[in-house]
Design a protein around this motif. Structure first.
Motif, PDB file in Angstrom:
ATOM      1  N   GLY A 308       0.839  -1.209   0.000  1.00 21.44           N
ATOM      2  CA  GLY A 308       0.000   0.000   0.000  1.00 21.44           C
ATOM      3  C   GLY A 308       0.864   1.246   0.000  1.00 21.44           C
ATOM      4  N   GLU A 309       0.379   2.267  -0.739  1.00 21.14           N
ATOM      5  CA  GLU A 309       1.104   3.546  -0.798  1.00 21.14           C
ATOM      6  C   GLU A 309       0.590   4.468   0.298  1.00 21.14           C
ATOM      7  OE1 GLU A 309       2.480   1.801  -4.145  1.00 21.14           O
ATOM      8  OE2 GLU A 309       3.115   3.836  -3.650  1.00 21.14           O
ATOM      9  N   PHE A 310       1.415   5.434   0.677  1.00 25.74           N
ATOM     10  CA  PHE A 310       0.912   6.464   1.571  1.00 25.74           C
ATOM     11  C   PHE A 310       1.567   7.812   1.224  1.00 25.74           C
ATOM     12  CE2 PHE A 310       4.869   6.461   3.808  1.00 25.74           C
ATOM     13  CZ  PHE A 310       5.235   5.148   4.026  1.00 25.74           C
ATOM     14  N   LYS A 311       0.858   8.876   1.605  1.00 23.94           N
ATOM     15  CA  LYS A 311       1.404  10.241   1.459  1.00 23.94           C
ATOM     16  C   LYS A 311       0.853  11.028   2.638  1.00 23.94           C
ATOM     17  CE  LYS A 311       1.526  14.167  -1.869  1.00 23.94           C
ATOM     18  NZ  LYS A 311       2.312  14.966  -1.011  1.00 23.94           N
ATOM     19  N   PHE A 312       1.728  11.346   3.568  1.00 31.62           N
ATOM     20  CA  PHE A 312       1.309  12.071   4.769  1.00 31.62           C
ATOM     21  C   PHE A 312       1.782  13.516   4.665  1.00 31.62           C
ATOM     22  CE2 PHE A 312      -0.171   8.354   6.786  1.00 31.62           C
ATOM     23  CZ  PHE A 312       0.752   7.341   6.623  1.00 31.62           C
ATOM     24  N   VAL A 384       8.049 -19.742   4.992  1.00 28.16           N
ATOM     25  CA  VAL A 384       8.204 -20.982   5.771  1.00 28.16           C
ATOM     26  C   VAL A 384       7.223 -21.006   6.938  1.00 28.16           C
ATOM     27  CG1 VAL A 384       9.799 -22.350   7.176  1.00 28.16           C
ATOM     28  CG2 VAL A 384      10.631 -21.126   5.154  1.00 28.16           C
ATOM     29  N   TRP A 385       7.266 -19.935   7.753  1.00 26.67           N
ATOM     30  CA  TRP A 385       6.412 -19.886   8.961  1.00 26.67           C
ATOM     31  C   TRP A 385       5.143 -19.148   8.597  1.00 26.67           C
ATOM     32  CZ3 TRP A 385       8.217 -23.330  12.045  1.00 26.67           C
ATOM     33  CH2 TRP A 385       9.589 -23.604  12.047  1.00 26.67           C
ATOM     34  N   ARG A 386       4.097 -19.908   8.360  1.00 27.63           N
ATOM     35  CA  ARG A 386       2.932 -19.360   7.663  1.00 27.63           C
ATOM     36  C   ARG A 386       2.068 -18.432   8.494  1.00 27.63           C
ATOM     37  NH1 ARG A 386       3.578 -18.442   3.243  1.00 27.63           N
ATOM     38  NH2 ARG A 386       1.655 -19.055   2.193  1.00 27.63           N
ATOM     39  N   ARG A 387       2.325 -18.308   9.760  1.00 25.84           N
ATOM     40  CA  ARG A 387       1.549 -17.333  10.538  1.00 25.84           C
ATOM     41  C   ARG A 387       2.316 -16.023  10.706  1.00 25.84           C
ATOM     42  NH1 ARG A 387      -2.989 -19.542  12.280  1.00 25.84           N
ATOM     43  NH2 ARG A 387      -3.117 -21.808  12.549  1.00 25.84           N
ATOM     44  N   HIS A 388       3.496 -15.935  10.092  1.00 26.18           N
ATOM     45  CA  HIS A 388       4.369 -14.773  10.310  1.00 26.18           C
ATOM     46  C   HIS A 388       4.540 -13.973   9.022  1.00 26.18           C
ATOM     47  CE1 HIS A 388       5.822 -16.281  14.296  1.00 26.18           C
ATOM     48  NE2 HIS A 388       5.265 -17.363  13.779  1.00 26.18           N
ATOM     49  N   MET A 389       5.016 -12.739   9.187  1.00 28.20           N
ATOM     50  CA  MET A 389       5.260 -11.903   8.005  1.00 28.20           C
ATOM     51  C   MET A 389       6.365 -10.900   8.315  1.00 28.20           C
ATOM     52  SD  MET A 389       1.965  -9.339   8.183  1.00 28.20           S
ATOM     53  CE  MET A 389       1.365  -8.692   9.726  1.00 28.20           C
ATOM     54  N   THR A 390       6.841 -10.250   7.268  1.00 23.89           N
ATOM     55  CA  THR A 390       7.794  -9.148   7.429  1.00 23.89           C
ATOM     56  C   THR A 390       7.130  -7.889   6.892  1.00 23.89           C
ATOM     57  OG1 THR A 390       9.698 -10.613   7.202  1.00 23.89           O
ATOM     58  CG2 THR A 390      10.061  -8.279   6.740  1.00 23.89           C
ATOM     59  N   VAL A 391       7.218  -6.814   7.669  1.00 21.50           N
ATOM     60  CA  VAL A 391       6.640  -5.538   7.235  1.00 21.50           C
ATOM     61  C   VAL A 391       7.787  -4.630   6.817  1.00 21.50           C
ATOM     62  CG1 VAL A 391       5.293  -3.523   7.945  1.00 21.50           C
ATOM     63  CG2 VAL A 391       4.715  -5.797   8.834  1.00 21.50           C
ATOM     64  N   THR A 392       7.798  -4.225   5.537  1.00 23.38           N
ATOM     65  CA  THR A 392       8.847  -3.334   5.031  1.00 23.38           C
ATOM     66  C   THR A 392       8.246  -1.970   4.734  1.00 23.38           C
ATOM     67  OG1 THR A 392      10.016  -5.213   4.074  1.00 23.38           O
ATOM     68  CG2 THR A 392      10.598  -3.022   3.237  1.00 23.38           C
ATOM     69  N   LEU A 393       8.892  -0.941   5.257  1.00 23.30           N
ATOM     70  CA  LEU A 393       8.449   0.438   5.026  1.00 23.30           C
ATOM     71  C   LEU A 393       9.518   1.186   4.232  1.00 23.30           C
ATOM     72  CD1 LEU A 393       7.083   0.805   8.611  1.00 23.30           C
ATOM     73  CD2 LEU A 393       5.747   1.489   6.616  1.00 23.30           C
ATOM     74  N   HIS A 394       9.080   1.923   3.210  1.00 27.60           N
ATOM     75  CA  HIS A 394       9.961   2.832   2.460  1.00 27.60           C
ATOM     76  C   HIS A 394       9.392   4.223   2.641  1.00 27.60           C
ATOM     77  CE1 HIS A 394      11.745  -0.487   0.021  1.00 27.60           C
ATOM     78  NE2 HIS A 394      10.544  -1.026   0.139  1.00 27.60           N
ATOM     79  N   TRP A 395      10.241   5.229   2.882  1.00 25.53           N
ATOM     80  CA  TRP A 395       9.693   6.582   3.026  1.00 25.53           C
ATOM     81  C   TRP A 395      10.635   7.602   2.368  1.00 25.53           C
ATOM     82  CZ3 TRP A 395      11.616   3.574   6.954  1.00 25.53           C
ATOM     83  CH2 TRP A 395      12.791   4.028   7.579  1.00 25.53           C
ATOM     84  N   VAL A 406      15.524   9.880   2.381  1.00 22.32           N
ATOM     85  CA  VAL A 406      14.919   8.616   1.946  1.00 22.32           C
ATOM     86  C   VAL A 406      15.308   7.535   2.947  1.00 22.32           C
ATOM     87  CG1 VAL A 406      14.803   6.927   0.082  1.00 22.32           C
ATOM     88  CG2 VAL A 406      15.160   9.346  -0.437  1.00 22.32           C
ATOM     89  N   GLY A 407      14.397   6.630   3.235  1.00 20.21           N
ATOM     90  CA  GLY A 407      14.742   5.564   4.169  1.00 20.21           C
ATOM     91  C   GLY A 407      13.922   4.324   3.898  1.00 20.21           C
ATOM     92  N   THR A 408      14.383   3.198   4.445  1.00 21.10           N
ATOM     93  CA  THR A 408      13.623   1.945   4.370  1.00 21.10           C
ATOM     94  C   THR A 408      14.024   1.058   5.539  1.00 21.10           C
ATOM     95  OG1 THR A 408      13.020   0.046   3.000  1.00 21.10           O
ATOM     96  CG2 THR A 408      15.311   0.753   2.938  1.00 21.10           C
ATOM     97  N   LYS A 409      13.078   0.258   6.012  1.00 19.67           N
ATOM     98  CA  LYS A 409      13.389  -0.660   7.117  1.00 19.67           C
ATOM     99  C   LYS A 409      12.401  -1.818   7.064  1.00 19.67           C
ATOM    100  CE  LYS A 409      14.331  -0.916  12.094  1.00 19.67           C
ATOM    101  NZ  LYS A 409      14.526  -0.161  13.361  1.00 19.67           N
ATOM    102  N   SER A 410      12.912  -3.018   7.353  1.00 21.85           N
ATOM    103  CA  SER A 410      12.063  -4.222   7.394  1.00 21.85           C
ATOM    104  C   SER A 410      11.947  -4.718   8.822  1.00 21.85           C
ATOM    105  CB  SER A 410      12.666  -5.326   6.522  1.00 21.85           C
ATOM    106  OG  SER A 410      12.441  -5.038   5.157  1.00 21.85           O
ATOM    107  N   PHE A 411      10.722  -5.090   9.212  1.00 22.15           N
ATOM    108  CA  PHE A 411      10.451  -5.551  10.571  1.00 22.15           C
ATOM    109  C   PHE A 411       9.865  -6.956  10.513  1.00 22.15           C
ATOM    110  CE2 PHE A 411      10.750  -1.381  12.693  1.00 22.15           C
ATOM    111  CZ  PHE A 411      10.619  -0.518  11.635  1.00 22.15           C
TER     112      PHE A 411
END
Ligand SMILES: N=C(N)NC/C=C/[C@H]1O[C@@H](n2cnc3c(N)ncnc32)[C@H](O)[C@@H]1O
Length: 415
Positions: A308-312, A384-395, A406-411
């Motif tokens: 999803g895109e965002f613009k704040f 592999v672990w089907r109940r889990h995910m990684t959230v990546t943000l780019h800004w 500019v920045g990015t981080k994966s959680f």
């Protein structure tokens, strides 16, 4: 020679990465949790020579586990859905007490039943993941459906049967124990109701079971409750959290502990902070719905990667410590034109047991009114672990006062 020959034949061996490893030095090989590595040699106990997608390098042996395929009896530990652990946790009262104590959540589901009670008459309802049966009991108590199939995979189901009887609802409510996507329902359902939402909406991925049950058991024209869902994001300050976990090391008892700050960042800011209660005044802009699910059309395959895109537009000067996420779900009326009921887990509604989720940036950024923060969020389901995910943000921060940042981080959540 023979022994060496045998050893040669044993390689390569397949291993699964238990957690992320960031390579330092060109001859090391970095990897992520769940990666399958081919081990070609074990020159020492601690460092092995391994390959991942064609790249070769040294890896820390302690981060790896022999892949399930090599070791049959371990397959139960390898369940990618971790069902034993997952349904085990729902077999005790702790989580059910937490959910039932969440008045905002539970009253919303009751409101949905009350405001649709007339239309529920003589309908077939499926309550997916009924837990203690609260939603099914609301249906039987506040409306007159012909039957409610209360489906529950955990051992709680036998207690739920007792509660149904105890409250005189056994004529209407039938408890079925098993995974919703595997068991046989006696008939198609007119309404599929479920409380499936996890942190950041999707964590636990119980939603996959809801979609499989929809495709199998919801009759054409049937109703999904929730009917839609949205993940909402806002850039925010988190000064107290930042002070508590990072600034603390600057001058504890008059000493300089700043060399520990990289460790603190790794330990406290690498994963999202669940159960964060954001103060509305810490929102730096209006929030934005970044991912929207239509529960009638979304497909299981869509869950692998949602973007999803965002613009704040920053409304006031402050420190941009990170992003906060929450979700809303909507329950459409059974009557055409009837009012939609919404459950909002955001900072401007009554708190829920989900609270909100905080994603901390590595370094806070000063922002000013009129600055724009544009970018996107990607929820990448763990292969592999089907109940889990990684959230990546780019800004991208466009600020009049200084150049674009500019920045990015994966959680990981959590693997
Ligand atoms: N909202 C969140 N996160 N969890 C609250 C709801 C979780 C409840 O739904 C049950 N459940 C989850 N998945 C299934 C399934 N596929 N079939 C049957 N029962 C299931 C769990 O055992 C809990 O009792």
């Amino acid at each position: 020679m023979q022994a060496e020959k045998e050893e040669e034949e044993a390689f390569p061996e397949e291993y699964v990465a238990l957690c992320d490893f960031t390579a330092s030095g060109s001859e090391q090989l970095g990897f992520s949790t769940g990666d399958k590595l081919l081990v070609h040699a074990k020159p020492s106990a601690d460092w092995w020579w391994a390959e991942l997608q064609g790249v070769i390098g040294y890896v820390p042996a302690s981060y790896l586990r022999q892949d399930a395929a090599e070791d049959e009896e371990d397959t139960s530990l390898e369940d990618p859905w971790q069902d034993d652990e997952y349904f085990g946790s729902y077999g005790t009262l702790r989580l059910h007490l937490e959910m039932l104590s969440d008045r905002s959540r539970t009253e919303t589901y009751r409101q949905v039943i009350v405001s649709n009670s007339a239309s529920l008459r003589n309908k077939v309802v499926m309550d997916l993941g009924c837990g203690t049966g609260i939603i099914s009991l609301f249906c039987a108590q506040l409306a007159q459906p012909s039957v409610v199939y209360a489906v529950e995979a955990s051992s709680m189901a036998e207690h739920t049967r007792q509660l149904v009887k105890q409250n005189g609802c056994e004529e209407v409510v039938t408890v079925l124990q098993g995974r919703a996507e595997e068991l046989e329902l006696p008939e198609q359902a007119d309404i599929l109701v479920s409380e499936w939402m996890g942190n950041c909406l999707l964590f636990e991925f119980m939603v996959e079971s809801v979609l499989l049950a929809r495709d199998r058991w919801l009759r054409d024209g049937g109703v999904m409750w929730p009917s839609s869902a949205a993940l909402t994001l806002v850039p925010c300050q988190a000064d107290s959290y930042y002070s508590e976990k990072m600034a603390f090391w600057e001058r504890p008892y008059g000493l300089d502990f700043t060399p520990l700050q990289p460790l603190a960042q790794q330990e406290f800011f690498t994963k999202p902070k669940f159960s964060h209660l954001i103060d509305p005044k810490d929102c730096l802009s209006a929030p934005c719905d970044v991912i929207c699910l239509n529960m009638y059309t979304v497909q299981v395959r869509d869950l692998e990667e949602m973007e999803g895109e965002f613009k704040f537009c920053v409304v006031k000067p402050g420190v941009f410590h990170g992003f906060t996420a929450w979700f809303t779900v909507q329950f459409e009326s059974l009557e055409a034109g009837g009012a939609t009921v919404e459950l909002d887990t955001g900072p401007n509604s009554d708190p829920t047991h989900w609270k909100q989720t905080l994603f901390m940036l590595d370094n806070p950024i000063h922002v000013y009114g009129g600055d724009s923060i544009r970018g996107n969020i990607v929820l990448h389901r763990n292969p592999v672990w089907r109940r889990h995910m990684t959230v990546t943000l780019h800004w991208n921060i466009n600020s009049s006062s200084d150049n674009c940042q500019v920045g990015t981080k994966s959680f990981p959540m959590w693997r």
